[in-house]
Design a protein around this motif. Structure first.
Motif, PDB file in Angstrom:
ATOM      1  N   ILE A 131       2.186  -7.542   4.716  1.00  0.00           N
ATOM      2  CA  ILE A 131       1.728  -6.207   4.339  1.00  0.00           C
ATOM      3  C   ILE A 131       2.905  -5.233   4.360  1.00  0.00           C
ATOM      4  N   THR A 132       3.077  -4.471   3.278  1.00  0.00           N
ATOM      5  CA  THR A 132       4.114  -3.436   3.209  1.00  0.00           C
ATOM      6  C   THR A 132       3.447  -2.102   2.941  1.00  0.00           C
ATOM      7  N   ILE A 133       3.746  -1.123   3.778  1.00  0.00           N
ATOM      8  CA  ILE A 133       3.190   0.221   3.617  1.00  0.00           C
ATOM      9  C   ILE A 133       4.335   1.166   3.303  1.00  0.00           C
ATOM     10  N   VAL A 134       4.195   1.897   2.193  1.00  0.00           N
ATOM     11  CA  VAL A 134       5.278   2.736   1.678  1.00  0.00           C
ATOM     12  C   VAL A 134       4.903   4.215   1.777  1.00  0.00           C
ATOM     13  N   GLY A 135       5.823   5.017   2.314  1.00  0.00           N
ATOM     14  CA  GLY A 135       5.650   6.466   2.321  1.00  0.00           C
ATOM     15  C   GLY A 135       4.720   6.984   3.395  1.00  0.00           C
ATOM     16  N   ASP A 136       4.476   6.221   4.438  1.00  0.00           N
ATOM     17  CA  ASP A 136       3.563   6.636   5.499  1.00  0.00           C
ATOM     18  C   ASP A 136       4.335   6.701   6.815  1.00  0.00           C
ATOM     19  N   SER A 137       5.271   7.633   6.879  1.00  0.00           N
ATOM     20  CA  SER A 137       6.149   7.713   8.045  1.00  0.00           C
ATOM     21  C   SER A 137       5.389   8.037   9.337  1.00  0.00           C
ATOM     22  N   SER A 138       4.261   8.722   9.212  1.00  0.00           N
ATOM     23  CA  SER A 138       3.454   9.047  10.394  1.00  0.00           C
ATOM     24  C   SER A 138       2.483   7.937  10.758  1.00  0.00           C
ATOM     25  N   ARG A 139       2.446   6.898   9.939  1.00  0.00           N
ATOM     26  CA  ARG A 139       1.568   5.739  10.166  1.00  0.00           C
ATOM     27  C   ARG A 139       0.104   6.154  10.303  1.00  0.00           C
ATOM     28  N   ASN A 140      -0.332   6.939   9.338  1.00  0.00           N
ATOM     29  CA  ASN A 140      -1.722   7.401   9.321  1.00  0.00           C
ATOM     30  C   ASN A 140      -2.673   6.375   8.722  1.00  0.00           C
ATOM     31  N   ILE A 141      -2.167   5.473   7.903  1.00  0.00           N
ATOM     32  CA  ILE A 141      -3.037   4.461   7.288  1.00  0.00           C
ATOM     33  C   ILE A 141      -3.484   3.482   8.375  1.00  0.00           C
ATOM     34  N   VAL A 142      -4.801   3.341   8.528  1.00  0.00           N
ATOM     35  CA  VAL A 142      -5.369   2.441   9.529  1.00  0.00           C
ATOM     36  C   VAL A 142      -5.349   1.016   8.977  1.00  0.00           C
ATOM     37  N   ILE A 143      -4.822   0.089   9.737  1.00  0.00           N
ATOM     38  CA  ILE A 143      -4.731  -1.295   9.280  1.00  0.00           C
ATOM     39  C   ILE A 143      -6.103  -1.960   9.290  1.00  0.00           C
ATOM     40  N   CYS A 144      -6.826  -1.831  10.384  1.00  0.00           N
ATOM     41  CA  CYS A 144      -8.141  -2.485  10.514  1.00  0.00           C
ATOM     42  C   CYS A 144      -9.079  -1.555  11.268  1.00  0.00           C
ATOM     43  N   GLU A 145     -10.140  -1.146  10.620  1.00  0.00           N
ATOM     44  CA  GLU A 145     -11.108  -0.223  11.205  1.00  0.00           C
ATOM     45  C   GLU A 145     -12.396  -0.985  11.502  1.00  0.00           C
ATOM     46  N   LYS A 146     -12.925  -0.796  12.715  1.00  0.00           N
ATOM     47  CA  LYS A 146     -14.083  -1.562  13.174  1.00  0.00           C
ATOM     48  C   LYS A 146     -15.340  -0.692  13.188  1.00  0.00           C
ATOM     49  N   TYR A 147     -16.446  -1.307  12.725  1.00  0.00           N
ATOM     50  CA  TYR A 147     -17.724  -0.610  12.675  1.00  0.00           C
ATOM     51  C   TYR A 147     -18.814  -1.458  13.304  1.00  0.00           C
ATOM     52  N   ALA A 167       0.844  -1.189   0.000  1.00  0.00           N
ATOM     53  CA  ALA A 167       0.000   0.000   0.000  1.00  0.00           C
ATOM     54  C   ALA A 167       0.880   1.240   0.000  1.00  0.00           C
ATOM     55  N   TYR A 168       0.653   2.114  -0.982  1.00  0.00           N
ATOM     56  CA  TYR A 168       1.427   3.343  -1.110  1.00  0.00           C
ATOM     57  C   TYR A 168       0.603   4.521  -0.612  1.00  0.00           C
ATOM     58  N   SER A 169       1.198   5.325   0.251  1.00  0.00           N
ATOM     59  CA  SER A 169       0.552   6.539   0.719  1.00  0.00           C
ATOM     60  C   SER A 169       0.432   7.534  -0.454  1.00  0.00           C
ATOM     61  N   PRO A 170      -0.666   8.316  -0.532  1.00  0.00           N
ATOM     62  CA  PRO A 170      -1.690   8.500   0.493  1.00  0.00           C
ATOM     63  C   PRO A 170      -2.744   7.400   0.485  1.00  0.00           C
ATOM     64  N   GLY A 171      -3.202   7.061   1.670  1.00  0.00           N
ATOM     65  CA  GLY A 171      -4.272   6.088   1.829  1.00  0.00           C
ATOM     66  C   GLY A 171      -4.862   6.241   3.216  1.00  0.00           C
ATOM     67  N   LYS A 172      -6.074   5.704   3.411  1.00  0.00           N
ATOM     68  CA  LYS A 172      -6.747   5.873   4.698  1.00  0.00           C
ATOM     69  C   LYS A 172      -6.865   4.573   5.488  1.00  0.00           C
ATOM     70  N   VAL A 173      -7.430   3.537   4.887  1.00  0.00           N
ATOM     71  CA  VAL A 173      -7.739   2.313   5.629  1.00  0.00           C
ATOM     72  C   VAL A 173      -7.463   1.099   4.745  1.00  0.00           C
ATOM     73  N   LEU A 174      -6.840   0.061   5.309  1.00  0.00           N
ATOM     74  CA  LEU A 174      -6.672  -1.178   4.557  1.00  0.00           C
ATOM     75  C   LEU A 174      -7.961  -1.989   4.547  1.00  0.00           C
ATOM     76  N   ALA A 175      -8.607  -2.144   5.704  1.00  0.00           N
ATOM     77  CA  ALA A 175      -9.858  -2.910   5.748  1.00  0.00           C
ATOM     78  C   ALA A 175     -10.794  -2.333   6.796  1.00  0.00           C
ATOM     79  N   GLY A 176     -12.069  -2.204   6.410  1.00  0.00           N
ATOM     80  CA  GLY A 176     -13.116  -1.794   7.334  1.00  0.00           C
ATOM     81  C   GLY A 176     -14.115  -2.932   7.467  1.00  0.00           C
ATOM     82  N   ILE A 177     -14.365  -3.387   8.702  1.00  0.00           N
ATOM     83  CA  ILE A 177     -15.229  -4.550   8.926  1.00  0.00           C
ATOM     84  C   ILE A 177     -16.295  -4.235   9.972  1.00  0.00           C
ATOM     85  N   ASN A 178     -17.375  -5.040   9.957  1.00  0.00           N
ATOM     86  CA  ASN A 178     -18.465  -4.898  10.924  1.00  0.00           C
ATOM     87  C   ASN A 178     -18.318  -5.982  11.993  1.00  0.00           C
ATOM     88  N   THR A 179     -17.812  -5.603  13.145  1.00  0.00           N
ATOM     89  CA  THR A 179     -17.566  -6.604  14.178  1.00  0.00           C
ATOM     90  C   THR A 179     -18.862  -7.178  14.745  1.00  0.00           C
TER      91      THR A 179
END
Length: 266
Positions: free
Chosen positions: A220-236, A197-209
């Motif tokens: 998983i490799t995340i490129v260019g996101d030094s601040s680690r803003n990309i959310v790996i797993c977002e719960k809804y 995943a190359y930045s910019p990006g927001k979320v890798l996966a959004g799921i309904n728990t």
């Protein structure tokens, strides 16, 4: 003793000019991709699509042509309910296709399907959607990549599993989203394997728990996101009407299944 050769001033100026031109050309002719470094293949021809292409159980090989929407399909916006460029029947396989702009609603899978080496240059509403109604159905995404997805790349409306492997995504909202407010809800699963995943990006996966969704990650490799803003797993908390509620993020032992060793930043 040999005397050093003296180049005329005119020849020296010509050599300097040639060097400058070569430097400009070298800078201008860069591989297709973003500043972060993602690269996409070049198309081997183009094909306009005015009516969705239906793919049955006979494998469809696009030969790396670029397919793009025209007429009623010539819309790359985010409005819901668009027709896809490709509609895949249960058991269908689509290979070696580039979806250009506009791509309407990309690809719809009506059941189990396989996408081999499929690329989205500019995602429209969604890149691909798994529909269907069987809990055993599976969309396998093997290779390929997507970029310029202001919202979602893979949308999961039916039950079953989406397995995304050996894939790259660049400039995106969510790589995967389990439908947050479908009229009929299901338990859904996503597997992310060898994804870059190359930045910019927001979320890798959004799921309904609340419906028992799971997201599993490896390589998983995340490129260019030094601040680690990309959310790996977002719960809804998913719903059948209205809007879902975001309730958290991060690894756990039930729904978001990964550890720090599964994620590499560079």
């Amino acid at each position: 003793m040999h005397e050093k050769t003296k180049l005329p001033i005119r020849r020296l100026l010509s050599a300097a000019a040639a060097f400058a031109i070569a430097a400009v050309l070298t800078t201008a002719v860069a591989p297709s991709g973003s500043a972060a470094g993602s690269t996409f293949p070049s198309a081997k021809g183009t094909q306009p699509v005015s009516t969705k292409i239906k793919v049955g159980t006979t494998p469809y090989d696009g030969g790396m042509k670029r397919f793009y929407g025209t007429g009623a399909l010539g819309d790359g916006g985010q409005e819901e309910g668009k027709s896809p460029l490709f509609e895949l029947a249960n058991g269908a396989t689509l290979s070696n296709v580039i979806l250009g702009y506009p791509a309407s609603d990309g690809i719809h899978c009506l059941g189990t399907c396989t996408l081999n080496n499929v690329w989205w240059e500019d995602v429209g509403e969604d890149a691909a959607t798994l529909k269907g109604s069987s809990s055993s159905q599976k969309m396998t995404v093997n290779g390929g990549g997507a970029r310029k997805a202001s919202d979602k790349v893979f949308q999961h409306n039916g039950p079953g599993t989406i397995h995304i492997r050996n894939f790259q995504v660049d400039d995106f909202g969510k790589l995967y989203r389990s439908c947050g407010n479908c009229g009929t809800q299901y338990k859904r699963h996503v597997i992310l394997e060898n994804v870059t995943a190359y930045s910019p990006g927001k979320v890798l996966a959004g799921i309904n728990t609340n419906y028992g969704d799971t997201a599993r990650y490896s390589g998983i490799t995340i490129v260019g996101d030094s601040s680690r803003n990309i959310v790996i797993c977002e719960k809804y908390k998913g719903v059948t009407s209205g809007e879902p509620t975001k309730i958290g993020s991060g690894a756990d032992s039930t729904n978001c299944l990964y550890s720090s060793s599964n994620i590499t930043y560079r």
